[in-house]
Design a protein around this motif. Structure first.
Motif, short mmCIF file in Angstrom:
data_model
loop_
_atom_site.label_atom_id
_atom_site.label_comp_id
_atom_site.label_asym_id
_atom_site.label_seq_id
_atom_site.Cartn_x
_atom_site.Cartn_y
_atom_site.Cartn_z
N ARG A 41 43.73 34.33 43.53
CA ARG A 41 43.11 35.34 44.39
C ARG A 41 43.79 36.69 44.23
NH1 ARG A 41 44.88 37.24 48.78
NH2 ARG A 41 46.30 35.53 49.09
N ARG A 42 45.11 36.72 44.27
CA ARG A 42 45.85 37.98 44.17
C ARG A 42 45.58 38.65 42.81
NH1 ARG A 42 51.57 36.90 45.42
NH2 ARG A 42 50.73 36.82 47.51
N MET A 43 45.52 37.85 41.77
CA MET A 43 45.24 38.36 40.44
C MET A 43 43.86 39.01 40.40
SD MET A 43 46.04 36.05 37.10
CE MET A 43 47.62 35.44 37.65
N LEU A 44 42.88 38.34 40.99
CA LEU A 44 41.52 38.86 41.03
C LEU A 44 41.44 40.12 41.89
CD1 LEU A 44 38.50 38.55 40.33
CD2 LEU A 44 38.29 37.08 42.35
N GLU A 45 42.07 40.10 43.05
CA GLU A 45 42.07 41.27 43.94
C GLU A 45 42.71 42.48 43.26
OE1 GLU A 45 43.99 40.27 47.59
OE2 GLU A 45 42.26 39.17 48.36
N ALA A 46 43.80 42.25 42.55
CA ALA A 46 44.46 43.36 41.85
C ALA A 46 43.54 43.93 40.77
CB ALA A 46 45.79 42.90 41.25
N ALA A 47 42.87 43.05 40.04
CA ALA A 47 41.96 43.51 38.98
C ALA A 47 40.81 44.32 39.57
CB ALA A 47 41.42 42.31 38.21
N ILE A 48 40.22 43.81 40.64
CA ILE A 48 39.09 44.50 41.27
C ILE A 48 39.52 45.86 41.81
CG2 ILE A 48 37.56 44.43 43.28
CD1 ILE A 48 37.30 41.38 42.74
N GLU A 49 40.67 45.90 42.47
CA GLU A 49 41.13 47.16 43.04
C GLU A 49 41.51 48.16 41.96
OE1 GLU A 49 41.61 49.72 46.18
OE2 GLU A 49 40.63 47.78 46.08
N LEU A 50 42.10 47.69 40.88
CA LEU A 50 42.42 48.57 39.76
C LEU A 50 41.15 49.19 39.19
CD1 LEU A 50 45.18 49.22 38.51
CD2 LEU A 50 44.77 47.41 36.85
N VAL A 51 40.11 48.38 39.03
CA VAL A 51 38.82 48.88 38.54
C VAL A 51 38.25 49.90 39.52
CG1 VAL A 51 36.40 48.21 38.18
CG2 VAL A 51 38.24 46.92 37.08
N ARG A 52 38.28 49.56 40.79
CA ARG A 52 37.76 50.48 41.82
C ARG A 52 38.45 51.84 41.78
NH1 ARG A 52 37.84 47.30 47.40
NH2 ARG A 52 35.95 46.12 47.11
N GLU A 53 39.76 51.80 41.80
CA GLU A 53 40.53 53.05 41.91
C GLU A 53 40.50 53.90 40.64
OE1 GLU A 53 44.42 52.75 43.62
OE2 GLU A 53 43.74 51.34 45.16
N LEU A 54 40.46 53.25 39.49
CA LEU A 54 40.53 54.02 38.24
C LEU A 54 39.17 54.38 37.65
CD1 LEU A 54 43.54 52.31 36.44
CD2 LEU A 54 43.50 54.47 37.69
N THR A 55 38.13 53.64 38.02
CA THR A 55 36.83 53.91 37.41
C THR A 55 35.75 54.26 38.43
OG1 THR A 55 36.02 51.63 37.46
CG2 THR A 55 37.35 52.30 35.54
N GLY A 56 36.01 53.97 39.70
CA GLY A 56 35.02 54.26 40.72
C GLY A 56 33.91 53.22 40.84
N VAL A 57 33.97 52.17 40.05
CA VAL A 57 32.96 51.11 40.14
C VAL A 57 33.12 50.40 41.48
CG1 VAL A 57 32.24 48.88 39.20
CG2 VAL A 57 32.76 50.77 37.66
N GLU A 58 32.04 50.27 42.20
CA GLU A 58 32.08 49.58 43.48
C GLU A 58 31.67 48.13 43.31
OE1 GLU A 58 33.28 50.19 46.54
OE2 GLU A 58 34.10 51.98 45.61
N ILE A 59 32.38 47.28 44.00
CA ILE A 59 32.10 45.86 43.99
C ILE A 59 31.81 45.49 45.44
CG2 ILE A 59 33.00 43.58 43.45
CD1 ILE A 59 34.91 45.75 41.62
N PRO A 60 30.53 45.41 45.80
CA PRO A 60 30.15 45.27 47.20
C PRO A 60 30.75 44.07 47.92
CG PRO A 60 28.22 45.26 45.75
CD PRO A 60 29.42 45.40 44.89
N ALA A 61 30.85 42.94 47.24
CA ALA A 61 31.30 41.72 47.92
C ALA A 61 32.81 41.64 48.04
CB ALA A 61 30.78 40.49 47.17
N ALA A 62 33.53 42.53 47.38
CA ALA A 62 34.99 42.45 47.39
C ALA A 62 35.55 43.22 48.57
CB ALA A 62 35.54 43.02 46.09
N GLY A 63 36.45 42.58 49.29
CA GLY A 63 37.11 43.24 50.41
C GLY A 63 38.35 43.97 49.93
N ALA A 64 39.13 44.43 50.86
CA ALA A 64 40.38 45.12 50.53
C ALA A 64 41.40 44.09 50.05
CB ALA A 64 40.90 45.86 51.75
#
Length: 159
Positions: A41-64
């Motif tokens: 989970r932590r690995m996935l959350e870090a990947a999603i947040e990295l994508v969000r912050e660096l590319t602006g891609v939104e992932i609607p189902a992903a929380g903080a």
């Protein structure tokens, strides 16, 4: 895959961002539930947040991300943006990042055992063995890792 490489290349982040953009129909529950079940989970959350912050891609189902994942993202992001990447500090830094992304003790123990015992090409090049003696590569690997650890501890003590 990015976690394995310590997210040391912006291309890894961009590849994941483009995959997410191209697949807006992804069933995130089918991704997050197995990740949680497998201690990733932590690995996935870090990947999603990295994508969000660096590319602006939104992932609607992903929380903080949780606190640990958020701290890792900050560290990874500053390394990438600052031009250092995980290459700065070499494989030791990548291993430390991978260790911190793991949530469960048993995963960390398995990771440590793999690092210590699973032979790499280096061991296989050092000594050519017939198949029945391949177990010796694991012994050779363990010896090499112990030698590295001892050398580092001696250098630290002398510093």
């Amino acid at each position: 895959h990015g976690a394995k490489h310590g997210w040391d290349q912006l291309a890894l982040v961009c590849d994941l961002a483009e995959m997410i953009r191209a697949r807006q129909d992804l069933e995130w529950a089918g991704i997050t539930k197995p990740a949680e079940r497998n201690g990733k989970r932590r690995m996935l959350e870090a990947a999603i947040e990295l994508v969000r912050e660096l590319t602006g891609v939104e992932i609607p189902a992903a929380g903080a991300p949780d606190g640990a994942a958020a701290r890792l993202v900050g560290e990874l992001k500053s390394g990438l943006v600052g031009g250092l990447g995980a290459q700065e500090g070499g494989s030791g830094r990548k291993r430390w990042l991978a260790w911190r992304m793991m949530e469960r003790c048993r995963d960390r123990l398995r990771y440590a055992a793999d690092l210590a015992l699973v032979p790499t090409g280096i061991e296989c090049e050092m000594l050519k063995l017939p198949r029945p003696f391949y177990f010796v590569y694991s012994v050779l690997r363990l010896g090499r890792m112990l030698k590295k650890l001892l050398r580092r501890s001696v250098v630290r003590r002398e510093s």
